[in-house]
Design a protein around this motif. Structure first.
Motif, PDB file in Angstrom:
ATOM      1  N   ASN A  42      20.189  12.415  60.362  1.00 49.85           N
ATOM      2  CA  ASN A  42      19.807  11.704  58.816  1.00 49.85           C
ATOM      3  C   ASN A  42      19.156  12.963  58.386  1.00 49.85           C
ATOM      4  OD1 ASN A  42      20.692   8.852  58.709  1.00 49.85           O
ATOM      5  ND2 ASN A  42      19.262   8.677  60.496  1.00 49.85           N
ATOM      6  N   THR A  43      18.960  12.634  57.006  1.00 47.65           N
ATOM      7  CA  THR A  43      18.092  13.984  56.363  1.00 47.65           C
ATOM      8  C   THR A  43      16.832  14.179  56.918  1.00 47.65           C
ATOM      9  OG1 THR A  43      17.464  12.107  54.643  1.00 47.65           O
ATOM     10  CG2 THR A  43      19.492  13.418  54.114  1.00 47.65           C
ATOM     11  N   GLN A  57      16.355  16.705  50.743  1.00 46.46           N
ATOM     12  CA  GLN A  57      17.394  16.086  49.664  1.00 46.46           C
ATOM     13  C   GLN A  57      18.156  17.143  49.074  1.00 46.46           C
ATOM     14  OE1 GLN A  57      17.795  12.716  50.176  1.00 46.46           O
ATOM     15  NE2 GLN A  57      19.777  13.531  48.783  1.00 46.46           N
ATOM     16  N   VAL A  60      20.782  18.561  51.069  1.00 44.59           N
ATOM     17  CA  VAL A  60      21.952  17.551  51.170  1.00 44.59           C
ATOM     18  C   VAL A  60      22.730  17.470  49.922  1.00 44.59           C
ATOM     19  CG1 VAL A  60      22.454  15.280  51.657  1.00 44.59           C
ATOM     20  CG2 VAL A  60      20.441  16.013  52.893  1.00 44.59           C
ATOM     21  N   ASN A  61      22.386  17.502  48.903  1.00 41.10           N
ATOM     22  CA  ASN A  61      22.913  17.291  47.699  1.00 41.10           C
ATOM     23  C   ASN A  61      23.907  18.597  47.571  1.00 41.10           C
ATOM     24  OD1 ASN A  61      21.693  14.905  47.002  1.00 41.10           O
ATOM     25  ND2 ASN A  61      20.059  15.826  45.550  1.00 41.10           N
ATOM     26  N   ASP A  64      27.495  19.404  50.129  1.00 36.22           N
ATOM     27  CA  ASP A  64      28.699  18.518  50.085  1.00 36.22           C
ATOM     28  C   ASP A  64      28.935  17.572  51.319  1.00 36.22           C
ATOM     29  OD1 ASP A  64      31.162  17.890  48.925  1.00 36.22           O
ATOM     30  OD2 ASP A  64      32.212  19.315  49.523  1.00 36.22           O
ATOM     31  N   LEU A  65      27.907  17.161  52.071  1.00 33.39           N
ATOM     32  CA  LEU A  65      28.177  16.456  53.343  1.00 33.39           C
ATOM     33  C   LEU A  65      27.357  15.174  53.185  1.00 33.39           C
ATOM     34  CD1 LEU A  65      26.549  18.981  55.736  1.00 33.39           C
ATOM     35  CD2 LEU A  65      28.984  18.195  55.623  1.00 33.39           C
ATOM     36  N   GLN A  66      27.777  14.177  53.910  1.00 33.96           N
ATOM     37  CA  GLN A  66      27.480  12.788  53.706  1.00 33.96           C
ATOM     38  C   GLN A  66      26.511  12.550  54.839  1.00 33.96           C
ATOM     39  OE1 GLN A  66      27.922  10.675  51.130  1.00 33.96           O
ATOM     40  NE2 GLN A  66      29.105  12.524  50.034  1.00 33.96           N
ATOM     41  N   GLN A  69      25.523  11.999  59.754  1.00 37.81           N
ATOM     42  CA  GLN A  69      26.671  12.928  59.946  1.00 37.81           C
ATOM     43  C   GLN A  69      26.593  13.347  61.421  1.00 37.81           C
ATOM     44  OE1 GLN A  69      29.938  14.957  59.286  1.00 37.81           O
ATOM     45  NE2 GLN A  69      29.058  14.591  57.233  1.00 37.81           N
TER      46      GLN A  69
END
Length: 251
Positions: A42-43, A57, A60-61, A64-66, A69
């Protein structure tokens, strides 16, 4: 002979235990690799170094990853390319750690030194420039430390980066604090400082350093009564023959 046989047996026993030990270590590492490597992260398992402004964050933005992961599904090279393209940074390294599982991202930020505008097919676009004249979209302003005393650059284009970098480098040697750099469509460069509305440098960028040096000497000799006065301009297009243009007297 009995002694040699005993030594041989001991040697074989040592080899056996070594093989058993390395097999156990290899199996453990393999299990760790598979278990942690394919466990989703997670983040909060992303560690960002080298920046007080860019948080996980923001990474993450821009990545381009969700998330969550799997760690091993993240390609450091692609992630690096995305971050360089989307964030105000000039260098980045990405490392995957299995124990504990997570990402370590170390970045080198670009520091904004000026606000700028440029002409685009969509019209005037606002942005920021770093010390090397590199353009950063204004939407990144929340992710970067803004300058306390910004300079404004009008008419920036990609081919102006070297000229802008030179002017930024010597901005404290002009003899008067730099406020604005103006690039005209015809290629002329002009400056505005705290004390002078217009300093004409012309289009020859090869003369910039000579012009700055001559300008510094000239401004020191200009009487204070002519400074910060509307209409007092300096023509530095020929640094060997600078001209001080005084305002016309009112009748």
């Amino acid at each position: 002979r009995r002694k040699l046989r005993k030594e041989y047996q001991n040697h074989q026993l040592i080899l056996f235990w070594r093989l058993l030990f390395f097999s156990a270590v290899t199996s453990s590492l393999g299990f760790l690799f598979l278990n942690n490597g394919w466990s989703p992260i997670n983040t909060n398992q992303i560690q960002v170094k080298g920046s007080s402004n860019l948080k996980a964050q923001a990474i993450v933005n821009a990545s381009d990853l969700q998330f969550p992961q799997p760690l091993l599904s993240i390609d450091p090279k692609i992630l690096k390319e995305n971050l360089l393209k989307e964030l105000p940074i000039k260098a980045v390294s990405v490392r995957r750690h299995l124990l504990p599982p997570g990402l370590e991202i170390e970045i080198q930020e670009r520091k904004s030194i000026a606000f700028a505008n440029r002409r685009s097919p969509q019209g005037q676009e606002q942005g920021m420039l770093d010390l090397n004249g590199y353009w950063m979209p204004l939407r990144l302003a929340s992710q970067i430390k803004l300058p306390n005393k910004p300079i404004f650059v009008d008419g920036w284009m990609t081919n102006h980066k070297e000229s802008v970098s030179t002017l930024f480098k010597y901005r404290n040697k002009l003899g008067s604090p730099l406020k604005r750099i103006i690039f005209s469509p015809n290629g002329d460069i002009s400056l505005q400082t705290k004390d002078f509305e217009l300093i004409q440098l012309g289009p020859n960028t090869d003369l910039l350093e000579k012009q700055i040096q001559a300008l510094s000497h000239l401004i020191k000799k200009i009487p204070l009564k002519f400074r910060n006065q509307s209409g007092t301009n300096i023509d530095m297009r020929d640094p060997s023959k600078p001209e001080l243009q005084l305002p016309r007297p009112t009748r």
